[in-house]
Design a protein around this motif. Structure first.
Motif, short mmCIF file in Angstrom:
data_model
loop_
_atom_site.label_atom_id
_atom_site.label_comp_id
_atom_site.label_asym_id
_atom_site.label_seq_id
_atom_site.Cartn_x
_atom_site.Cartn_y
_atom_site.Cartn_z
N ALA A 128 11.46 -2.59 -5.31
CA ALA A 128 11.06 -1.22 -5.57
C ALA A 128 11.93 -0.24 -4.80
CB ALA A 128 9.60 -1.00 -5.20
N SER A 129 12.26 0.90 -5.43
CA SER A 129 13.03 1.94 -4.77
C SER A 129 12.18 2.82 -3.89
CB SER A 129 13.75 2.80 -5.81
OG SER A 129 12.83 3.52 -6.61
N GLY A 130 10.86 2.74 -4.03
CA GLY A 130 9.94 3.55 -3.26
C GLY A 130 8.51 3.27 -3.67
N ARG A 131 7.61 4.14 -3.22
CA ARG A 131 6.19 4.00 -3.53
C ARG A 131 5.71 5.18 -4.36
NH1 ARG A 131 5.71 2.51 2.28
NH2 ARG A 131 5.62 0.23 2.40
N THR A 132 4.95 4.88 -5.38
CA THR A 132 4.36 5.91 -6.22
C THR A 132 3.09 6.44 -5.57
OG1 THR A 132 5.24 4.84 -8.21
CG2 THR A 132 3.46 6.43 -8.52
N GLN A 174 11.80 9.59 -9.40
CA GLN A 174 10.89 8.65 -9.99
C GLN A 174 11.16 7.26 -9.43
OE1 GLN A 174 9.92 9.09 -14.15
NE2 GLN A 174 10.11 6.86 -14.45
N VAL A 175 10.11 6.54 -9.06
CA VAL A 175 10.23 5.21 -8.50
C VAL A 175 10.70 4.24 -9.59
CG1 VAL A 175 8.97 3.28 -7.49
CG2 VAL A 175 8.53 5.62 -6.72
N GLN A 176 11.65 3.38 -9.21
CA GLN A 176 12.13 2.34 -10.12
C GLN A 176 11.81 0.96 -9.58
OE1 GLN A 176 16.34 3.21 -10.70
NE2 GLN A 176 15.86 4.37 -12.55
N ASN A 219 11.26 -4.64 0.88
CA ASN A 219 10.50 -3.89 -0.11
C ASN A 219 10.44 -4.64 -1.44
OD1 ASN A 219 8.91 -1.66 -0.80
ND2 ASN A 219 10.65 -0.47 -1.55
N GLN A 268 3.39 -1.07 -10.12
CA GLN A 268 2.61 -0.59 -8.99
C GLN A 268 1.28 -0.07 -9.51
OE1 GLN A 268 5.18 2.27 -7.02
NE2 GLN A 268 6.32 0.65 -5.97
#
Length: 123
Positions: A24-28, A1-3, A77, A98
């Motif tokens: 952000a740790s990544g993209r949803t 899960q993105v944080q 990011n 996001q």
């Protein structure tokens, strides 16, 4: 899960400035923008600003566009919110999220959310 993690909040006097960060740790999946929202105790959460990760499209709440600026740093990011000429009415918890697009400000179009960072402006 993105944080998502907000930082940069604090206590400032009226007329001062702060710069908030949203890392952000990544993209949803199905999300193409990062937005900022704020919420004061007893009030509804309101839209502040948003920026697209596809192009340079931005959106601001009309009452804030002359004082707030949103920007992104792709290498880190991270999305920033520069807040200038702050007043006590800006006191709130500021959240990043996001979402689908900077042009869509309804809450159902946004998530996941960060934990928020407190901004307090004294008179």
């Amino acid at each position: 899960q993105v944080q998502l993690v907000e930082s940069g909040g604090g206590l400032v006097q009226a007329g001062g400035s702060l710069r908030l960060s949203c890392a952000a740790s990544g993209r949803t999946g199905g999300r193409y923008a990062t937005g900022w929202f704020r919420q004061a105790p007893g009030k509804e959460r309101e839209f502040v600003a948003a920026i697209s990760w596809i192009d340079l499209t931005t959106k601001y709440a009309d009452s804030l566009k002359d004082r707030f600026t949103i920007a992104r740093d792709d290498a880190k990011n991270t999305v920033y919110l520069q807040m200038d000429n702050l007043s006590p009415e800006d006191t709130a918890v500021y959240y990043c999220a996001q979402g689908l697009s900077p042009l869509i400000t309804t809450m159902t179009s946004w998530g996941p959310w960060g934990q928020g960072t407190q901004v307090t402006v004294s008179a």
